[in-house]
Design an enzyme around this catalytic site. Structure first.
Site, PDB file in Angstrom:
ATOM      1  N   ASP A  46       0.431  -1.067  -0.190  1.00  0.00           N
ATOM      2  CA  ASP A  46      -0.418   0.364   0.026  1.00  0.00           C
ATOM      3  C   ASP A  46       1.088   0.942  -0.370  1.00  0.00           C
ATOM      4  O   ASP A  46       2.025   0.920   0.069  1.00  0.00           O
ATOM      5  CB  ASP A  46      -0.524  -0.369   1.333  1.00  0.00           C
ATOM      6  CG  ASP A  46      -2.259   1.056   1.533  1.00  0.00           C
ATOM      7  OD1 ASP A  46      -1.787   1.575   0.387  1.00  0.00           O
ATOM      8  OD2 ASP A  46      -1.977   1.711   2.535  1.00  0.00           O
ATOM      9  N   ASP A  96      -0.144   4.314   1.638  1.00  0.00           N
ATOM     10  CA  ASP A  96      -0.147   5.494   2.710  1.00  0.00           C
ATOM     11  C   ASP A  96       0.166   4.941   3.944  1.00  0.00           C
ATOM     12  O   ASP A  96      -0.203   3.661   4.251  1.00  0.00           O
ATOM     13  CB  ASP A  96      -1.470   6.811   2.456  1.00  0.00           C
ATOM     14  CG  ASP A  96      -1.493   7.979   2.099  1.00  0.00           C
ATOM     15  OD1 ASP A  96      -0.251   8.717   1.074  1.00  0.00           O
ATOM     16  OD2 ASP A  96      -2.836   7.653   1.280  1.00  0.00           O
TER      17      ASP A  96
END
Length: 571
Positions: free
Chosen positions: A110, A112
């Site tokens: 991922d 963030d």
């Protein structure tokens, strides 16, 4: 003043001077340093002795209980030399399941709070912007502007009962931890919490948050971006209650959630990051080191993120201005050629539906971030794709099962489906872990926790004595135990304590962490401390019936404590 008070409270449970230090080994056949075994207790390898007569009651029994108490305090002190602290490494990786990196061929990430770690300075900006949106666009009272972000108020993993405006911490068994329920910024008395839920601390399953933390009326805040959301929600409720203003709880919750969402959708957060990346982005060099090391060892990498390719969506930009490149964060951390490290890059994936909805096709983006409408027959290295679904992803890449390890910070939208439905390996990024381990490593925490366990063991064994004097002793121990628990809780967070534990049980957050992640760590950079063929082994955590050497049982079993004989009548 608070620190001085805490130290003063802590001194109550530290052994008195002159009581500590190594004790001489006993010449009697017993455990080293523990003295002769008492009635009903037997140290392995030691000959049994005749039971000593038990105290008959009254003052004699009370003195006997306090003597056991003092013996236990001394033993706990002896068992915890100063060097026992700082044993846990905040940069370590912790395993819930056995996993060998030798078998992992593909690494997914991922963006963030996984590839990009953000500074806490970002949260006040999110809070203030969402607060202003409530006032200016949702017409909330101007008085709300007086509230500023309090970084020490909430912790991740809390639940919010929308209809009751109640923010609370729930354990793995669906029980509210008393003393951790807040309405607005004020604690709710334990009696009121119990009354609100029909005379119990328990929250029924049908009311609890669902698989993705979104129940019918109770929501769980699972990602780090939810910290300013919880703070704003509490401040707005506090204002309405403080001014005796009626409000609709569901509307208030939705308005706050929408205002926080607007900060992200309108690209405000990414504007702040772009303007000062050195301030907001942490561990950039370490992120580059992790990725380049994996590529150098022949691993394949991919990125699946819900974030857009541009910091500011085109709709929010003036028509004469091109969209700002989303890859500025990756350029800052990794360099201009960052896309060459990844075999596949997918943005605006819409997780968790990316993992379950077969209907959403992949779309390719050109260099300006504009959509291309040609049919996708392969996922090319160096290209950017939008949305799509995992089923097409698996078909096009043939990356399946435990040879894939995916890292994310959100236990539900990043990891749950991948582990449960698709058999991928998963790694959870938990930035709070670093701070919590540093607290666990302190001498104050170690002594407090160990003495709590020993005192709990004494309470369990000695509750067989029910005369008036003994009940007074047990009540004093119960009071001290509760004080110790509050001190330990406050070391992590004054309102809610640790994100991983209630007083004695794992939190609901911990339960999900264990269920949905093979590994967990404070940041991706922890991978740099291990070889790429390292095998992680989970520690064997004893079940309740497998724990003959826990602190309370070890101590009471070796210290003339007649618990086995006294509890023989229990079936």
């Amino acid at each position: 003043m608070a620190g001085a008070g805490l130290r003063a409270a802590a001194r109550r449970w530290l052994p008195c001077g002159g009581q500590g230090g190594p004790r001489a080994a006993s010449s009697s056949p017993s455990c080293p340093g523990c003295g002769p075994p008492g009635p009903g207790a037997h140290c392995p390898g030691a000959p049994r002795s005749a039971p000593a007569p038990a105290p008959t009651g009254g003052a004699e029994l009370s003195a006997h209980l306090w003597a056991r108490y003092q013996d236990m305090r001394r033993l706990v002190h002896d068992l915890l030399p100063p060097e026992v602290c700082s044993l846990l490494n905040p940069a370590a990786i912790y395993a819930n399941n056995e996993i060998s990196l030798r078998d992992v061929e593909v690494y997914g990430f991922d963006y963030d709070y996984t590839l990009a770690q953000y500074a806490d300075a970002l949260h006040p900006e999110i809070f203030s912007a969402a607060r202003d949106i409530l006032i200016e666009h949702y017409k909330y009272p101007e008085g709300i502007r007086k509230y500023d972000y309090n970084p020490s108020f909430a912790i991740r993993g809390l639940h919010y009962d929308i209809q009751k405006s109640l923010l609370m911490k729930i354990d793995a068994f669906h029980y509210v931890q008393l003393g951790t329920a807040y309405r607005g910024l004020q604690p709710v008395p334990d009696e009121e919490v119990i009354d609100l839920y029909g005379g119990t601390q328990h929250i029924p399953l049908y009311q609890m948050s669902g698989f993705y933390g979104k129940g019918p009326s109770i929501k769980q805040f699972m990602d780090i971006f939810s910290l300013p959301e919880m703070a704003l929600l509490s401040c707005v409720v506090d204002y309405f209650l403080g001014h005796s203003l009626e409000f609709d709880q569901a509307h208030l919750y939705k308005d706050v959630t929408d205002a926080i969402r607007d900060v992200h959708v309108k690209g405000l957060m990414y504007q702040w990051i772009e303007q000062d990346m050195e301030k907001y982005i942490l561990r950039g060099d370490e992120t580059f080191a992790v990725l380049s090391r994996l590529v150098a060892h022949g691993k394949q990498l991919f990125l699946i993120t819900n974030s857009p390719f541009s910091f500011v969506p085109p709709a929010a930009c003036p028509t004469s201005a091109p969209p700002l490149p989303r890859d500025k964060g990756m350029r800052h951390m990794v360099g201009p050629d960052w896309r060459q490290l990844f075999d596949v890059v997918i943005v605006q994936a819409d997780k968790p539906s990316f993992f379950t909805d077969r209907r959403k096709p992949f779309r390719k983006l050109d260099e300006k971030g504009s959509l291309q409408w040609d049919r996708i027959t392969s996922l090319e290295k160096g290209k950017i794709y939008r949305q799509g679904n995992l089923f097409d992803f698996l078909r096009l890449t043939e990356w399946r099962g435990p040879r894939v390890l995916y890292f994310g910070d959100h236990l539900y939208s990043d990891l749950a489906d991948l582990m449960l439905r698709h058999g991928w390996r998963t790694g959870a990024i938990i930035p709070e872990l670093e701070r919590e381990i540093r607290i666990i490593n302190t001498e104050q925490y170690m002594h407090s926790l160990t003495w709590q366990q020993a005192l709990t063991g004494l309470l369990e064994r000695m509750q067989t004595y029910q005369d008036a004097e003994s009940r007074q002793v047990l009540a004093a121990w119960m009071k001290e135990r509760q004080e110790l628990r509050c001190i330990t809780k406050a070391l992590f967070n004054a309102q809610f304590g640790s994100i991983f534990r209630t007083f004695h049980n794992p939190t609901y957050f911990s339960r999900r962490l264990v269920r949905f992640s093979d590994l967990y760590m404070a940041s991706l950079s922890c991978l740099l401390n291990y070889r790429v063929d390292f095998t992680f082994y989970p520690r064997r955590t004893p079940l309740q019936h497998e724990a003959p050497l826990w602190m309370d049982q070890l101590c009471t079993g070796c210290m003339k404590t007649p618990f086995l004989g006294d509890m023989a009548h229990i079936r």
